[in-house]
Scaffold this motif. Sequence first.
Motif, PDB file in Angstrom:
ATOM      1  N   LEU A   1      -5.370 -40.648  17.479  1.00 16.36           N
ATOM      2  CA  LEU A   1      -4.311 -41.655  17.544  1.00 16.36           C
ATOM      3  C   LEU A   1      -4.118 -42.368  16.214  1.00 16.36           C
ATOM      4  CD1 LEU A   1      -5.109 -43.132  21.074  1.00 16.36           C
ATOM      5  CD2 LEU A   1      -3.534 -41.282  20.467  1.00 16.36           C
ATOM      6  N   SER A   2      -5.136 -42.328  15.376  1.00 19.76           N
ATOM      7  CA  SER A   2      -5.059 -42.881  14.027  1.00 19.76           C
ATOM      8  C   SER A   2      -6.199 -42.260  13.232  1.00 19.76           C
ATOM      9  CB  SER A   2      -5.184 -44.415  14.055  1.00 19.76           C
ATOM     10  OG  SER A   2      -6.546 -44.816  14.133  1.00 19.76           O
ATOM     11  N   PRO A   3      -6.299 -42.529  11.939  1.00 15.52           N
ATOM     12  CA  PRO A   3      -7.415 -41.967  11.159  1.00 15.52           C
ATOM     13  C   PRO A   3      -8.794 -42.453  11.600  1.00 15.52           C
ATOM     14  CG  PRO A   3      -5.626 -42.587   9.701  1.00 15.52           C
ATOM     15  CD  PRO A   3      -5.286 -43.152  11.046  1.00 15.52           C
ATOM     16  N   THR A   4      -8.847 -43.455  12.472  1.00 13.26           N
ATOM     17  CA  THR A   4     -10.146 -43.954  12.947  1.00 13.26           C
ATOM     18  C   THR A   4     -10.216 -44.084  14.458  1.00 13.26           C
ATOM     19  OG1 THR A   4      -9.411 -46.256  12.666  1.00 13.26           O
ATOM     20  CG2 THR A   4     -10.601 -45.236  10.812  1.00 13.26           C
ATOM     21  N   HIS A   5      -9.263 -43.521  15.194  1.00 18.39           N
ATOM     22  CA  HIS A   5      -9.223 -43.710  16.649  1.00 18.39           C
ATOM     23  C   HIS A   5      -8.906 -42.393  17.340  1.00 18.39           C
ATOM     24  CE1 HIS A   5      -7.239 -45.892  20.341  1.00 18.39           C
ATOM     25  NE2 HIS A   5      -8.365 -45.261  20.653  1.00 18.39           N
TER      26      HIS A   5
ATOM     27  N   THR B   1     -12.769 -42.276   7.134  1.00 19.85           N
ATOM     28  CA  THR B   1     -11.551 -42.033   7.909  1.00 19.85           C
ATOM     29  C   THR B   1     -11.216 -40.555   7.864  1.00 19.85           C
ATOM     30  OG1 THR B   1     -10.081 -42.414   6.019  1.00 19.85           O
ATOM     31  CG2 THR B   1     -10.621 -44.339   7.390  1.00 19.85           C
TER      32      THR B   1
ATOM     33  N   THR C   1     -14.135 -44.726  18.208  1.00 18.29           N
ATOM     34  CA  THR C   1     -13.824 -45.311  16.909  1.00 18.29           C
ATOM     35  C   THR C   1     -14.629 -44.602  15.832  1.00 18.29           C
ATOM     36  OG1 THR C   1     -13.347 -47.472  17.882  1.00 18.29           O
ATOM     37  CG2 THR C   1     -13.832 -47.420  15.534  1.00 18.29           C
TER      38      THR C   1
ATOM     39  N   SER D   1      -6.887 -34.840  11.151  1.00 10.89           N
ATOM     40  CA  SER D   1      -6.276 -35.398  12.362  1.00 10.89           C
ATOM     41  C   SER D   1      -5.414 -34.362  13.063  1.00 10.89           C
ATOM     42  CB  SER D   1      -5.434 -36.631  12.011  1.00 10.89           C
ATOM     43  OG  SER D   1      -6.244 -37.694  11.559  1.00 10.89           O
TER      44      SER D   1
END
Length: 330
Positions: free
Chosen positions: A201-205, A160, A270, A166
């Motif tokens: 958008l997130s730690p994985t997206h 992640t 992803t 990020s």
Amino acid sequence: MTRYHRGELIAQKRAGLLDEAARLTGMFNTEIPWAAAAFLAAQPMIVLGATDTRGDVWATMLTGAPGFISATGVSTIDIAAATTPGDPLEEALSAPAPVGLIAIEPGTRRRLRMNGTAHPTPAGLRIELAQIYGNCPKYIQKRRPMLAPATPGVARAGVTLTAEESAFIGQADTFFVATADPDGNTDASHRGGNPGFLQALSPTHLRWPDYSGNSMFNTFGNLELNPRAGLLIPDWPTGTLLHLSGTAIVDWNPTHAEAVPGAERLVDFTVEHVVRIDNASPLRWTTPEPSRFNPPTHSTNRPATPGPLPAVRTGPRGNRASRSRRATER
């Protein structure tokens, strides 16, 4: 006869650009034009995409003094450089491997794309090219390099993104994407825009807009057949390289794209693996001049130059994590 594979034809048809793409087939060369050879010889960096031994696709950067890339045959180039220790493609490039390459000169907004097979040599790599062709200068931010040799840090491997990574991604104006078809034939491509066009958008997206391009759909064509993809996000001021590997899905819904200025499609990525190497590149780059083609973004008023990624804290011996933890995170 067509120079496009099945996935590229599917993507071109989805976009309604089959005829336009067909008119571009004359751009493809199997031999290196003299102007391309001179361009390559002047470059201090080249981006390379390939698939690792696990089947994950990655992109990386090789650097050297101008002349480290040389045309040594009508369809062959030599690259006198090796990957940094801990690079995600270090093992894959120790044996023959299909690769995609893009040589980009931000100072003149020129770029050249190639694909073929890489063979390890004592000096680095020899690439037997299958295709070589130019690209338009859109979305390249103008910047010039300076040499500042530094010792690469120990690779941080994870699954992640950290909060700092990020935030850095949200300010980036450039990244590179590698994709491959089911046979492993690989493509490396450039993506650029105003800071904020690439969103974490997130730690994985991650998500980014697909702007108007050359209509070949090399990247999207590969994704039609194989969702594996790799991103390379350079930290231009510090030489840190952020490598990501995972899967990418193209959102062809025009209603979704309408919400993003300049977007014709959206891409969702992803994150499955992260490798970050501080000081991986000895190149430092000047403050950029944004491309006039960049559509506005929600964060266009942010500083054009991303803030440098903070160094990862080290342990007593300078390692970012213990050997056992790094192995687990991989």
